[in-house]
Design a protein around this motif. Structure first.
Motif, mmCIF file in Angstrom:
data_model
loop_
_atom_site.group_PDB
_atom_site.id
_atom_site.type_symbol
_atom_site.label_atom_id
_atom_site.label_comp_id
_atom_site.label_asym_id
_atom_site.label_seq_id
_atom_site.Cartn_x
_atom_site.Cartn_y
_atom_site.Cartn_z
ATOM 1 N N UNK A 25 2.231 -110.634 75.500
ATOM 2 C CA UNK A 25 1.592 -109.422 74.974
ATOM 3 C C UNK A 25 0.868 -108.675 76.088
ATOM 4 N N UNK A 26 1.049 -107.361 76.065
ATOM 5 C CA UNK A 26 0.366 -106.467 77.002
ATOM 6 C C UNK A 26 -0.142 -105.279 76.189
ATOM 7 N N UNK A 27 -1.426 -104.966 76.344
ATOM 8 C CA UNK A 27 -2.018 -103.830 75.630
ATOM 9 C C UNK A 27 -2.733 -102.980 76.670
ATOM 10 N N UNK A 28 -2.487 -101.664 76.606
ATOM 11 C CA UNK A 28 -3.122 -100.770 77.567
ATOM 12 C C UNK A 28 -3.331 -99.394 76.949
ATOM 13 N N UNK A 29 -4.263 -98.656 77.541
ATOM 14 C CA UNK A 29 -4.423 -97.257 77.150
ATOM 15 C C UNK A 29 -3.408 -96.441 77.932
ATOM 16 N N UNK A 30 -3.118 -95.241 77.428
ATOM 17 C CA UNK A 30 -2.097 -94.377 78.049
ATOM 18 C C UNK A 30 -2.546 -92.932 77.877
ATOM 19 N N UNK A 31 -2.600 -92.219 78.972
ATOM 20 C CA UNK A 31 -2.958 -90.812 78.903
ATOM 21 C C UNK A 31 -2.417 -90.072 80.105
ATOM 22 N N UNK A 32 -2.488 -88.760 80.033
ATOM 23 C CA UNK A 32 -2.061 -87.917 81.147
ATOM 24 C C UNK A 32 -3.296 -87.215 81.682
ATOM 25 N N UNK A 33 -3.536 -87.371 82.983
ATOM 26 C CA UNK A 33 -4.740 -86.799 83.574
ATOM 27 C C UNK A 33 -5.978 -87.413 82.950
ATOM 28 N N UNK A 34 -7.020 -86.661 82.940
ATOM 29 C CA UNK A 34 -8.282 -87.167 82.405
ATOM 30 C C UNK A 34 -8.460 -86.856 80.920
ATOM 31 N N UNK A 35 -7.377 -86.427 80.268
ATOM 32 C CA UNK A 35 -7.449 -86.076 78.850
ATOM 33 C C UNK A 35 -7.548 -87.294 77.954
ATOM 34 N N UNK A 36 -7.373 -87.070 76.675
ATOM 35 C CA UNK A 36 -7.460 -88.129 75.671
ATOM 36 C C UNK A 36 -6.401 -89.191 75.933
ATOM 37 N N UNK A 37 -6.716 -90.420 75.581
ATOM 38 C CA UNK A 37 -5.741 -91.483 75.767
ATOM 39 C C UNK A 37 -5.344 -92.089 74.422
ATOM 40 N N UNK A 38 -4.225 -92.756 74.452
ATOM 41 C CA UNK A 38 -3.721 -93.464 73.286
ATOM 42 C C UNK A 38 -3.623 -94.944 73.662
ATOM 43 N N UNK A 39 -3.067 -95.749 72.772
ATOM 44 C CA UNK A 39 -2.982 -97.183 73.022
ATOM 45 C C UNK A 39 -1.545 -97.639 72.843
ATOM 46 N N UNK A 40 -1.094 -98.503 73.755
ATOM 47 C CA UNK A 40 0.264 -99.040 73.710
ATOM 48 C C UNK A 40 0.168 -100.564 73.635
ATOM 49 N N UNK A 41 0.913 -101.147 72.698
ATOM 50 C CA UNK A 41 0.982 -102.597 72.536
ATOM 51 C C UNK A 41 2.431 -103.015 72.777
ATOM 52 N N UNK A 42 2.628 -103.934 73.721
ATOM 53 C CA UNK A 42 3.953 -104.457 74.034
ATOM 54 C C UNK A 42 3.949 -105.937 73.659
ATOM 55 N N UNK A 43 4.828 -106.308 72.727
ATOM 56 C CA UNK A 43 4.934 -107.704 72.303
ATOM 57 C C UNK A 43 6.328 -108.207 72.641
ATOM 58 N N UNK A 44 6.386 -109.374 73.284
ATOM 59 C CA UNK A 44 7.643 -109.926 73.773
ATOM 60 C C UNK A 44 7.849 -111.302 73.132
ATOM 61 N N UNK A 45 9.001 -111.471 72.488
ATOM 62 C CA UNK A 45 9.319 -112.715 71.794
ATOM 63 C C UNK A 45 10.628 -113.264 72.352
ATOM 64 N N UNK A 46 10.662 -114.545 72.740
ATOM 65 C CA UNK A 46 11.931 -115.136 73.189
ATOM 66 C C UNK A 46 12.980 -115.026 72.086
ATOM 67 N N UNK A 47 14.227 -114.804 72.495
ATOM 68 C CA UNK A 47 15.315 -114.661 71.532
ATOM 69 C C UNK A 47 16.609 -115.118 72.208
ATOM 70 N N UNK A 48 16.992 -116.368 71.970
ATOM 71 C CA UNK A 48 18.193 -116.901 72.610
ATOM 72 C C UNK A 48 18.018 -116.930 74.116
ATOM 73 N N UNK A 49 18.994 -116.361 74.828
ATOM 74 C CA UNK A 49 18.924 -116.339 76.290
ATOM 75 C C UNK A 49 18.134 -115.141 76.811
ATOM 76 N N UNK A 50 17.607 -114.348 75.910
ATOM 77 C CA UNK A 50 16.856 -113.167 76.313
ATOM 78 C C UNK A 50 15.554 -113.065 75.565
ATOM 79 N N UNK A 51 15.208 -111.853 75.196
ATOM 80 C CA UNK A 51 13.975 -111.644 74.440
ATOM 81 C C UNK A 51 14.043 -110.298 73.708
ATOM 82 N N UNK A 52 13.110 -110.142 72.802
ATOM 83 C CA UNK A 52 12.994 -108.889 72.066
ATOM 84 C C UNK A 52 11.610 -108.314 72.320
ATOM 85 N N UNK A 53 11.572 -107.034 72.625
ATOM 86 C CA UNK A 53 10.317 -106.333 72.856
ATOM 87 C C UNK A 53 10.066 -105.384 71.694
#
Length: 151
Positions: A85-113
């Protein structure tokens, strides 16, 4: 600040033969970020600088030039739980930011994000564009990781 009325944009991508740790690490590697998240392989832009401080509370800056305009994508790492899991804020310049959550789960020989981008309601008109952008970037990440393991 997030509210209950935030717009949630979700993208799910399966990486066929990339282990969760490889996918996770690509989010924190300046060299890889410049290949899949930004740059001329994705859109008409020049990467000027990619800097990351990959620790909770650390920040990142992805500076690109598009059509003569410098655009700095800024954020701060809120959670780093390698390789899940990776969670971070995201914005352009010094303006308002949003939040991004990346979740990674193993799936066979790979994974699902599963990527969830939480947008302030004022940005609701950008939800489809945001989804398309993340879909394109995750596809590009898959291609970069395939090349890295090709014989």
């Amino acid at each position: 600040m997030q509210t209950g009325s935030d717009i949630k944009v979700t993208v799910v991508h399966r990486f066929e033969s990339a282990a969760p740790d490889r996918v996770f690490d690509a989010w924190l590697s300046p060299a890889l970020i410049g290949q899949w998240m930004f740059g001329p392989t994705l859109r008409d832009e020049e990467v000027l600088r990619i800097s990351v401080d990959p620790r909770v509370g650390g920040s990142f800056s992805f500076l690109v030039r598009r059509q003569g305009e410098d655009i700095d994508h800024l954020g701060r790492y809120l959670e780093i739980d390698r390789p899940r899991r990776l969670v971070f804020t995201w914005g352009v310049g010094e303006g308002a930011s949003s939040r991004v959550v990346v979740e990674i789960v193993p799936d066979g020989s790979g994974c699902e994000v599963t990527l969830t981008h939480e947008l302030h309601p004022d940005w609701a008109d950008y939800a489809d564009r945001t989804q398309a952008g993340w879909t394109k970037m995750l596809g590009a990440l898959g291609e970069v990781l395939k090349k890295a393991i090709a014989p």
